[in-house]
Scaffold this motif. Structure first.
Motif, mmCIF file in Angstrom:
data_model
loop_
_atom_site.group_PDB
_atom_site.id
_atom_site.type_symbol
_atom_site.label_atom_id
_atom_site.label_comp_id
_atom_site.label_asym_id
_atom_site.label_seq_id
_atom_site.Cartn_x
_atom_site.Cartn_y
_atom_site.Cartn_z
ATOM 1 N N GLN A 58 -30.672 -24.630 -13.063
ATOM 2 C CA GLN A 58 -29.319 -24.066 -13.070
ATOM 3 C C GLN A 58 -29.154 -23.289 -14.368
ATOM 4 O OE1 GLN A 58 -28.228 -24.895 -10.202
ATOM 5 N NE2 GLN A 58 -29.220 -26.863 -9.763
ATOM 6 N N MET A 59 -28.208 -22.343 -14.377
ATOM 7 C CA MET A 59 -28.039 -21.499 -15.564
ATOM 8 C C MET A 59 -26.810 -21.927 -16.369
ATOM 9 S SD MET A 59 -28.752 -17.742 -13.969
ATOM 10 C CE MET A 59 -29.906 -17.545 -12.595
ATOM 11 N N THR A 60 -26.982 -22.033 -17.682
ATOM 12 C CA THR A 60 -25.823 -22.309 -18.544
ATOM 13 C C THR A 60 -25.672 -21.195 -19.569
ATOM 14 O OG1 THR A 60 -27.038 -23.532 -20.245
ATOM 15 C CG2 THR A 60 -26.194 -24.813 -18.369
ATOM 16 N N THR A 61 -24.453 -21.031 -20.087
ATOM 17 C CA THR A 61 -24.217 -20.000 -21.087
ATOM 18 C C THR A 61 -23.093 -20.428 -22.032
ATOM 19 O OG1 THR A 61 -23.561 -17.684 -21.420
ATOM 20 C CG2 THR A 61 -22.664 -18.776 -19.476
ATOM 21 N N SER A 62 -23.137 -19.869 -23.236
ATOM 22 C CA SER A 62 -22.028 -20.071 -24.171
ATOM 23 C C SER A 62 -21.023 -18.930 -24.051
ATOM 24 C CB SER A 62 -22.547 -20.155 -25.610
ATOM 25 O OG SER A 62 -23.260 -18.962 -25.927
ATOM 26 N N GLY A 63 -21.381 -17.919 -23.259
ATOM 27 C CA GLY A 63 -20.486 -16.777 -23.069
ATOM 28 C C GLY A 63 -19.669 -16.926 -21.799
ATOM 29 N N ARG A 64 -19.378 -15.784 -21.138
ATOM 30 C CA ARG A 64 -18.534 -15.914 -19.941
ATOM 31 C C ARG A 64 -19.346 -16.446 -18.771
ATOM 32 N NH1 ARG A 64 -18.394 -12.000 -16.068
ATOM 33 N NH2 ARG A 64 -19.639 -10.122 -16.460
ATOM 34 N N ALA A 65 -18.652 -17.140 -17.894
ATOM 35 C CA ALA A 65 -19.326 -17.829 -16.787
ATOM 36 C C ALA A 65 -20.159 -16.852 -15.960
ATOM 37 C CB ALA A 65 -18.282 -18.515 -15.914
ATOM 38 N N ILE A 66 -21.310 -17.341 -15.485
ATOM 39 C CA ILE A 66 -22.185 -16.536 -14.637
ATOM 40 C C ILE A 66 -21.700 -16.731 -13.194
ATOM 41 C CG2 ILE A 66 -24.577 -16.222 -13.856
ATOM 42 C CD1 ILE A 66 -25.367 -17.579 -16.623
ATOM 43 N N ASP A 67 -20.884 -15.782 -12.720
ATOM 44 C CA ASP A 67 -20.243 -15.988 -11.414
ATOM 45 C C ASP A 67 -20.980 -15.293 -10.277
ATOM 46 O OD1 ASP A 67 -19.647 -13.448 -12.189
ATOM 47 O OD2 ASP A 67 -17.468 -13.718 -12.214
ATOM 48 N N GLY A 68 -22.081 -14.624 -10.597
ATOM 49 C CA GLY A 68 -22.853 -13.953 -9.560
ATOM 50 C C GLY A 68 -23.939 -13.129 -10.208
ATOM 51 N N ALA A 69 -24.743 -12.465 -9.393
ATOM 52 C CA ALA A 69 -25.897 -11.737 -9.936
ATOM 53 C C ALA A 69 -25.475 -10.628 -10.900
ATOM 54 C CB ALA A 69 -26.727 -11.171 -8.784
ATOM 55 N N ALA A 70 -24.293 -10.029 -10.685
ATOM 56 C CA ALA A 70 -23.848 -8.936 -11.563
ATOM 57 C C ALA A 70 -23.698 -9.419 -13.004
ATOM 58 C CB ALA A 70 -22.533 -8.345 -11.049
ATOM 59 N N ALA A 71 -23.346 -10.694 -13.176
ATOM 60 C CA ALA A 71 -23.141 -11.237 -14.527
ATOM 61 C C ALA A 71 -24.455 -11.396 -15.295
ATOM 62 C CB ALA A 71 -22.428 -12.586 -14.425
ATOM 63 N N MET A 72 -25.575 -11.165 -14.625
ATOM 64 C CA MET A 72 -26.866 -11.312 -15.307
ATOM 65 C C MET A 72 -27.190 -10.111 -16.190
ATOM 66 S SD MET A 72 -27.807 -14.199 -14.211
ATOM 67 C CE MET A 72 -29.449 -14.280 -14.896
ATOM 68 N N ASP A 73 -26.521 -8.975 -15.949
ATOM 69 C CA ASP A 73 -26.895 -7.747 -16.653
ATOM 70 C C ASP A 73 -26.826 -7.919 -18.171
ATOM 71 O OD1 ASP A 73 -27.612 -6.196 -14.460
ATOM 72 O OD2 ASP A 73 -25.515 -5.689 -14.042
ATOM 73 N N GLY A 74 -27.961 -7.738 -18.819
ATOM 74 C CA GLY A 74 -28.031 -7.794 -20.273
ATOM 75 C C GLY A 74 -27.919 -9.194 -20.866
ATOM 76 N N LEU A 75 -27.810 -10.231 -20.018
ATOM 77 C CA LEU A 75 -27.646 -11.602 -20.529
ATOM 78 C C LEU A 75 -28.868 -12.019 -21.349
ATOM 79 C CD1 LEU A 75 -25.792 -14.202 -20.333
ATOM 80 C CD2 LEU A 75 -27.287 -14.901 -18.444
ATOM 81 N N LYS A 76 -28.604 -12.468 -22.575
ATOM 82 C CA LYS A 76 -29.703 -12.964 -23.419
ATOM 83 C C LYS A 76 -29.961 -14.416 -23.057
ATOM 84 C CE LYS A 76 -28.714 -12.014 -27.705
ATOM 85 N NZ LYS A 76 -28.395 -11.508 -29.034
ATOM 86 N N ILE A 77 -31.017 -14.626 -22.288
ATOM 87 C CA ILE A 77 -31.271 -15.961 -21.756
ATOM 88 C C ILE A 77 -32.657 -16.454 -22.145
ATOM 89 C CG2 ILE A 77 -32.035 -15.002 -19.496
ATOM 90 C CD1 ILE A 77 -30.743 -17.560 -18.214
ATOM 91 N N ARG A 78 -32.715 -17.696 -22.611
ATOM 92 C CA ARG A 78 -34.004 -18.327 -22.903
ATOM 93 C C ARG A 78 -34.634 -18.781 -21.589
ATOM 94 N NH1 ARG A 78 -36.346 -23.529 -21.462
ATOM 95 N NH2 ARG A 78 -38.307 -23.518 -22.608
ATOM 96 N N VAL A 79 -35.928 -18.493 -21.452
ATOM 97 C CA VAL A 79 -36.712 -19.029 -20.346
ATOM 98 C C VAL A 79 -37.955 -19.697 -20.953
ATOM 99 C CG1 VAL A 79 -35.906 -17.314 -18.663
ATOM 100 C CG2 VAL A 79 -38.013 -16.873 -19.969
ATOM 101 N N PRO A 80 -38.620 -20.590 -20.192
ATOM 102 C CA PRO A 80 -39.860 -21.180 -20.707
ATOM 103 C C PRO A 80 -40.936 -20.110 -20.939
ATOM 104 C CG PRO A 80 -39.033 -22.429 -18.829
ATOM 105 C CD PRO A 80 -38.237 -21.165 -18.889
ATOM 106 N N VAL A 81 -42.036 -20.518 -21.570
ATOM 107 C CA VAL A 81 -43.158 -19.607 -21.788
ATOM 108 C C VAL A 81 -43.850 -19.468 -20.424
ATOM 109 C CG1 VAL A 81 -45.278 -19.206 -23.087
ATOM 110 C CG2 VAL A 81 -43.342 -20.378 -24.165
ATOM 111 N N SER A 82 -43.384 -18.495 -19.640
ATOM 112 C CA SER A 82 -43.743 -18.384 -18.232
ATOM 113 C C SER A 82 -43.594 -16.948 -17.753
ATOM 114 C CB SER A 82 -42.809 -19.304 -17.423
ATOM 115 O OG SER A 82 -42.563 -18.794 -16.139
ATOM 116 N N PRO A 83 -44.714 -16.322 -17.392
ATOM 117 C CA PRO A 83 -44.645 -14.929 -16.907
ATOM 118 C C PRO A 83 -43.731 -14.771 -15.689
ATOM 119 C CG PRO A 83 -46.922 -15.561 -17.336
ATOM 120 C CD PRO A 83 -46.098 -16.799 -17.500
ATOM 121 N N LEU A 84 -43.735 -15.765 -14.787
ATOM 122 C CA LEU A 84 -42.891 -15.647 -13.603
ATOM 123 C C LEU A 84 -41.409 -15.658 -13.989
ATOM 124 C CD1 LEU A 84 -43.220 -16.733 -10.081
ATOM 125 C CD2 LEU A 84 -41.239 -17.664 -11.283
#
Ligand code: X2X
Length: 333
Positions: free
Chosen positions: A152-178
């Motif tokens: 699931q996705m969490t953020t300290s910014g505004r809620a992720i209410d759909g795919a449009a909210a992903m634009d430019g989001l600075k998100i940590r992911v694991p060390v994973s090419p996929l």
């Protein structure tokens, strides 16, 4: 390392004689490292397995657990288990995929609808293909995969209410090419960091968001540094329990079966623990101040499709592995 067992020396205090595990060195003295806090079911069930193995092997096998990235982050532990510096490690599928690319197949975005599909695939053809690939890099993967969960996705910014909210989001992911490919496909700005660095990266706002299953958000206290959580179920992730291939091959068959049984059965119990937690963890996180919202998977899937994500990963995994996944979940791309 294999050590010669030595007999109990005369004159040892009675307390030591009564505790043979302490009084004499084990024949097999192994280290197991993982990346989770000791409150996570993976640690608790692994601890039980280690105690069972000591008991059933009459002290011939002594496994010491190093939890919570004590031996370094995932990347470090992966190289240690390859060199034999540690004997066991539990990398997430995402992480072992840096070495065994097909291992990320279970993490294809929005592939699994539910746990029935997950375990059918991972206890069946998909899991068998991945274990086979893991054996080719001289690692032994135990048969039963352990549960991490639906991410699931969490953020300290505004809620992720759909795919449009992903634009430019600075998100940590694991060390994973996929993961990098998927979050770029969604329009986000992903950064790979080992789990050992996630809390402080969120706290210092190096990144605004991260994604993990709810039990991890709970035990690693990520709710302290995040405001809201979007229930996206975008990836199902599990842990492979792996052993150094060189060490494993040197273990007598009777001990191999004691160790395998204990680890596989602990894995099944751990799956049950996560299922139990899944029923209560959201309410607990809410009470700790994390706000929740649901999302529509179709908006995310459409964006991934448009970005060519499914086509690209079908090619990268190959028709055979992709076909095994589709046998379990239905047509994907
Ligand atoms: O690093 C993560 O996010 C974690 C804990 O889920 C994994 O091990 C992939």
């Amino acid at each position: 390392t294999r050590r010669a067992a030595f007999g109990l020396a005369a004159g040892l205090p009675a307390a030591l004689l009564a505790a043979p595990r302490i009084a004499r060195a084990a024949e097999f003295d192994w280290k197991y490292g993982h990346n989770l806090p000791v409150t996570h079911p993976l640690h608790i069930r692994a601890q039980e397995a280690v105690e069972r193995i000591a008991r059933e092997s009459n002290g011939r096998v002594d496994i010491k657990i190093f939890p919570n990235n004590q031996l370094g982050g995932d990347t470090d532990m992966l190289s240690q288990v390859r060199s034999g510096g540690i004997t066991f490690f539990t990398p997430s599928a995402l992480v072992i995929a840096t070495l065994v690319p097909v291992a990320a197949i279970n993490a294809v975005g929005f592939a699994f609808a539910d746990y029935d599909q997950v375990w059918k695939a991972m206890d069946g053809g998909v899991g068998a293909a991945v274990r086979q690939a893991i054996s080719k890099v001289n690692l032994h993967a135990f048969e039963k995969m352990w549960d991490n969960g639906f991410r699931q996705m969490t953020t300290s910014g505004r809620a992720i209410d759909g795919a449009a909210a992903m634009d430019g989001l600075k998100i940590r992911v694991p060390v994973s090419p996929l993961s990098i490919s998927m979050f770029r496909g969604l329009g986000a700005s992903p950064a790979s960091l080992q789990f050992s660095e996630v809390y402080s990266a969120l706290q210092t706002k190096i990144v605004d968001a991260q994604e993990n299953p709810l039990p991890i958000i709970q035990v690693a206290k990520l709710y302290e540094v995040q405001k809201s959580c979007a229930l996206t179920n975008h990836i199902w992730d599990g842990y492979w329990f792996i052993a150094s291939g060189r060490v494993w091959r040197g273990v007598p068959a009777d001990l191999q079966s004691i160790v395998s049984n204990a680890i596989n059965e602990a894995g099944l119990a751990q799956r049950g623990d996560i299922a139990g937690l899944n029923a209560t963890v959201q309410a607990d996180l809410q009470s700790k101040g994390l706000a929740f919202n649901r999302t529509d998977p179709d908006s995310f899937r459409a964006k991934l499709r448009a970005a060519g994500f499914y086509g690209e990963w079908k090619t990268r995994f190959g028709d055979e592995a992709w076909g095994l996944l589709e046998t379990a979940v239905g047509k994907l791309a």
